[in-house]
Design an enzyme around this catalytic site. Structure first.
Site, PDB file in Angstrom:
ATOM      1  N   TYR A  46      24.170   2.736  -7.687  1.00 28.30           N
ATOM      2  CA  TYR A  46      24.736   2.858  -9.044  1.00 28.30           C
ATOM      3  C   TYR A  46      24.736   4.344  -9.378  1.00 28.30           C
ATOM      4  O   TYR A  46      24.167   4.774 -10.368  1.00 28.30           O
ATOM      5  CB  TYR A  46      23.791   2.068  -9.956  1.00 28.30           C
ATOM      6  CG  TYR A  46      24.266   1.679 -11.332  1.00 28.30           C
ATOM      7  CD1 TYR A  46      25.509   1.099 -11.527  1.00 28.30           C
ATOM      8  CD2 TYR A  46      23.433   1.868 -12.436  1.00 28.30           C
ATOM      9  CE1 TYR A  46      25.911   0.704 -12.799  1.00 28.30           C
ATOM     10  CE2 TYR A  46      23.827   1.478 -13.704  1.00 28.30           C
ATOM     11  CZ  TYR A  46      25.077   0.901 -13.873  1.00 28.30           C
ATOM     12  OH  TYR A  46      25.471   0.497 -15.128  1.00 28.30           O
ATOM     13  N   HIS A 102      29.805   6.257 -14.878  1.00 30.34           N
ATOM     14  CA  HIS A 102      29.962   4.803 -14.889  1.00 30.34           C
ATOM     15  C   HIS A 102      28.758   4.140 -15.561  1.00 30.34           C
ATOM     16  O   HIS A 102      28.909   3.265 -16.413  1.00 30.34           O
ATOM     17  CB  HIS A 102      30.116   4.285 -13.453  1.00 30.34           C
ATOM     18  CG  HIS A 102      30.141   2.792 -13.331  1.00 30.34           C
ATOM     19  ND1 HIS A 102      31.208   2.020 -13.756  1.00 30.34           N
ATOM     20  CD2 HIS A 102      29.227   1.912 -12.852  1.00 30.34           C
ATOM     21  CE1 HIS A 102      30.948   0.742 -13.527  1.00 30.34           C
ATOM     22  NE2 HIS A 102      29.749   0.640 -12.986  1.00 30.34           N
ATOM     23  N   GLU A 135      35.743  -2.589  -8.459  1.00 29.68           N
ATOM     24  CA  GLU A 135      34.907  -1.387  -8.589  1.00 29.68           C
ATOM     25  C   GLU A 135      35.294  -0.426  -7.480  1.00 29.68           C
ATOM     26  O   GLU A 135      35.273  -0.782  -6.300  1.00 29.68           O
ATOM     27  CB  GLU A 135      33.415  -1.737  -8.479  1.00 29.68           C
ATOM     28  CG  GLU A 135      32.903  -2.524  -9.677  1.00 29.68           C
ATOM     29  CD  GLU A 135      31.384  -2.572  -9.765  1.00 29.68           C
ATOM     30  OE1 GLU A 135      30.723  -2.615  -8.703  1.00 29.68           O
ATOM     31  OE2 GLU A 135      30.870  -2.570 -10.902  1.00 29.68           O
ATOM     32  N   GLU A 176      34.543   2.216  -5.086  1.00 26.49           N
ATOM     33  CA  GLU A 176      33.299   2.726  -4.503  1.00 26.49           C
ATOM     34  C   GLU A 176      33.540   3.314  -3.117  1.00 26.49           C
ATOM     35  O   GLU A 176      34.559   3.074  -2.486  1.00 26.49           O
ATOM     36  CB  GLU A 176      32.264   1.596  -4.351  1.00 26.49           C
ATOM     37  CG  GLU A 176      31.927   0.908  -5.659  1.00 26.49           C
ATOM     38  CD  GLU A 176      30.654   0.073  -5.602  1.00 26.49           C
ATOM     39  OE1 GLU A 176      29.774   0.364  -4.765  1.00 26.49           O
ATOM     40  OE2 GLU A 176      30.549  -0.871  -6.393  1.00 26.49           O
ATOM     41  N   TYR A 193      22.613 -11.429 -15.859  1.00 34.25           N
ATOM     42  CA  TYR A 193      21.981 -10.252 -15.246  1.00 34.25           C
ATOM     43  C   TYR A 193      20.581  -9.915 -15.745  1.00 34.25           C
ATOM     44  O   TYR A 193      19.850  -9.181 -15.086  1.00 34.25           O
ATOM     45  CB  TYR A 193      22.912  -9.037 -15.330  1.00 34.25           C
ATOM     46  CG  TYR A 193      22.761  -8.154 -16.546  1.00 34.25           C
ATOM     47  CD1 TYR A 193      22.177  -6.882 -16.440  1.00 34.25           C
ATOM     48  CD2 TYR A 193      23.201  -8.582 -17.789  1.00 34.25           C
ATOM     49  CE1 TYR A 193      22.044  -6.067 -17.545  1.00 34.25           C
ATOM     50  CE2 TYR A 193      23.069  -7.774 -18.892  1.00 34.25           C
ATOM     51  CZ  TYR A 193      22.492  -6.525 -18.776  1.00 34.25           C
ATOM     52  OH  TYR A 193      22.355  -5.729 -19.874  1.00 34.25           O
ATOM     53  N   LYS A 225      28.581 -10.879  -8.588  1.00 36.92           N
ATOM     54  CA  LYS A 225      28.895  -9.849  -7.607  1.00 36.92           C
ATOM     55  C   LYS A 225      29.033 -10.397  -6.186  1.00 36.92           C
ATOM     56  O   LYS A 225      29.687  -9.769  -5.357  1.00 36.92           O
ATOM     57  CB  LYS A 225      27.769  -8.801  -7.577  1.00 36.92           C
ATOM     58  CG  LYS A 225      27.415  -8.198  -8.902  1.00 36.92           C
ATOM     59  CD  LYS A 225      28.458  -7.279  -9.436  1.00 36.92           C
ATOM     60  CE  LYS A 225      28.696  -6.130  -8.495  1.00 36.92           C
ATOM     61  NZ  LYS A 225      29.665  -5.177  -9.079  1.00 36.92           N
TER      62      LYS A 225
HETATM   63 CA    CA Z   1      28.898  -2.210  -6.850  1.00 37.16          CA
END
Ligand code: CA
Length: 437
Positions: free
Chosen positions: A142, A147, A212, A214, A257, A266
């Site tokens: 993360y 973000h 996302e 990444e 979460y 996820k």
């Molecule tokens: Ca991720």
């Protein structure tokens, strides 16, 4: 050998006898030489390792069988003939580097090996890919402060960034079985949703499906359980990088979460680009990494001169969207945002070192997600959650459509490349996924 030093394989003046590799803007010039597992489309061939050069794939199994490379590379080439790259990845940076050097020399203009190697090239258009290795454990970091702050504001307006963020490269254990190679469809997940308007949760298809943007990171050689990897050794354990779309069901995530973190929101799908761009190929695009003076400075085990001087990598990232109707009308994908991995609050070396500091054994084929790489600008936001400000603002698309989150039939296309004055431009290809009901 300093594994962060430039060498002859990075020379901007190198060209290849594979002419397409010399074209401006080509993702796979001779300075790149990424690895993937491939076979001819619609064949029953075994997957094996290939190296991208221009619009061709060099079949390393054929290279092994032809004995054109020095015998000391046979072990490495044998490992590259396997349907997963794990064994090769475990051989370590010197072996990867020796193979790269021989590939570079063999594919370079006027190489004596041209006559033999040209028979082992396959058109890239005619191949399909599998996962390049068996991904053991997948850890999702993360590392974008932007973000983390943007998302934190949506969930906790008064307290966006938790106190540990600036001390620890935050991560959690992700799901590796659902990481698929580019092109694999993404099924809209079903899950428990509990919007604020509802008293109790209901089981429904996700309504806030997101991507996302990444970077994916492959561990090569690992460490023994009980030992740890020192910061200045860490990059030597990293085999390479890819593009990574870590799909997210924001509504499932919001309800589930707390307290243990992301789970079914996820774990339903992640998409990688097929080619692994090696750590060595990325050396020219390394740059200094810094920590704002007003922020906490890293603890000693996450701090070094080398990490300060060369810790960051400038991988330029882009995400584009093409809806089903855009596709039907022949409208090109629209770019939603552009960012760079150089914004990352933590370096890859810091992630590797932190991951192993407790004695956790990393293994060849382990995979890290960098976390969504958003930048400070509005055009640099790496997820729809951020672009739509949590679903409040819709994003206009060509043809009169708009989106807050993804609809069925939407195709998300991630691309990436590195470019710097005085160096070649190298690309990552793409990570593509289409959402299906
Ligand atoms: Ca991720």
């Amino acid at each position: 050998m300093n594994h962060l030093e430039l060498n002859e394989t990075h020379d901007i003046n190198l060209t290849s006898w594979v002419e397409s590799a010399n074209e401006k803007g080509c993702d796979y010039p001779i300075q790149n030489l990424p690895f993937a597992e491939f076979r001819r489309k619609n064949s029953n061939e075994a997957f094996r390792c290939g190296v991208a050069i221009g619009n061709k794939v060099l079949d390393l199994t054929a290279v092994l069988e032809s004995h054109v490379f020095p015998v000391e590379l046979n072990r490495a080439l044998e490992a590259c003939s396997e349907p997963t790259l794990n064994r090769f990845m475990g051989m370590g940076a010197e072996t990867w580097s020796l193979l790269r050097l021989n590939l570079s020399r063999g594919l370079a203009m006027d190489s004596d090996l041209q006559g033999s190697l040209k028979g082992y090239l396959i058109d890239m258009q005619s191949v399909e890919y599998s996962l390049p290795c068996q991904i053991g454990d997948y850890t999702d970091f993360y590392t974008s402060l932007h973000h983390a702050t943007n998302v934190g504001k949506l969930f906790r307006p008064d307290n966006p960034l938790l106190p540990n963020y600036k001390w620890i490269p935050i991560g959690y254990h992700g799901r590796s079985s659902s990481i698929k190679v580019s092109g694999h469809p993404v099924h809209r997940p079903v899950g428990q949703l509990k919007p604020p308007s509802q008293e109790t949760p209901t089981l429904e298809p996700c309504k806030r499906l997101d991507y996302e943007l990444e970077v994916g990171i492959y561990i090569g050689s690992g460490n023994e359980m009980g030992s740890s990897i020192a910061l200045d050794e860490a990059d030597q354990h990293v085999f390479g990088y890819c593009l990574f779309n870590d799909w997210s069901a924001r509504d499932i995530q919001a309800w589930e979460y707390v307290p243990l973190g992301p789970f079914l929101g996820k774990s339903f799908a992640s998409t990688i680009s097929p080619w692994i761009v090696t750590s060595e190929a990325l050396i020219p695009y390394r740059q200094s990494w810094s920590r704002d003076e007003t922020d906490p400075q890293p603890l000693d085990y996450l701090e070094s001169k080398q990490n300060r001087e060369q810790g960051a990598v400038d991988i330029k990232l882009q995400v584009a969207l093409q809806t089903q109707s855009m596709q039907q009308q022949g409208v090109e994908p629209v770019i939603l945002s552009k960012s760079t991995f150089a914004y990352s609050y933590w370096t890859v070396a810091q992630m590797v070192t932190h991951h192993s500091v407790n004695g956790c054994n990393l293994q060849p084929g382990d995979f890290f997600g960098s976390g969504t790489q958003s930048g400070p600008g509005v055009e640099e936001l790496g997820s729809l959650l951020e672009l739509s400000e949590g679903g409040k603002k819709s994003i206009d698309l060509p043809g009169g459509e708009s989106r807050t989150f993804l609809q069925d039939g939407d195709t998300v296309i991630m691309t990436g490349y590195c470019e710097k004055e005085g160096t070649a431009r190298i690309g990552f290809g793409e990570a593509v996924g289409v959402v299906v009901p």
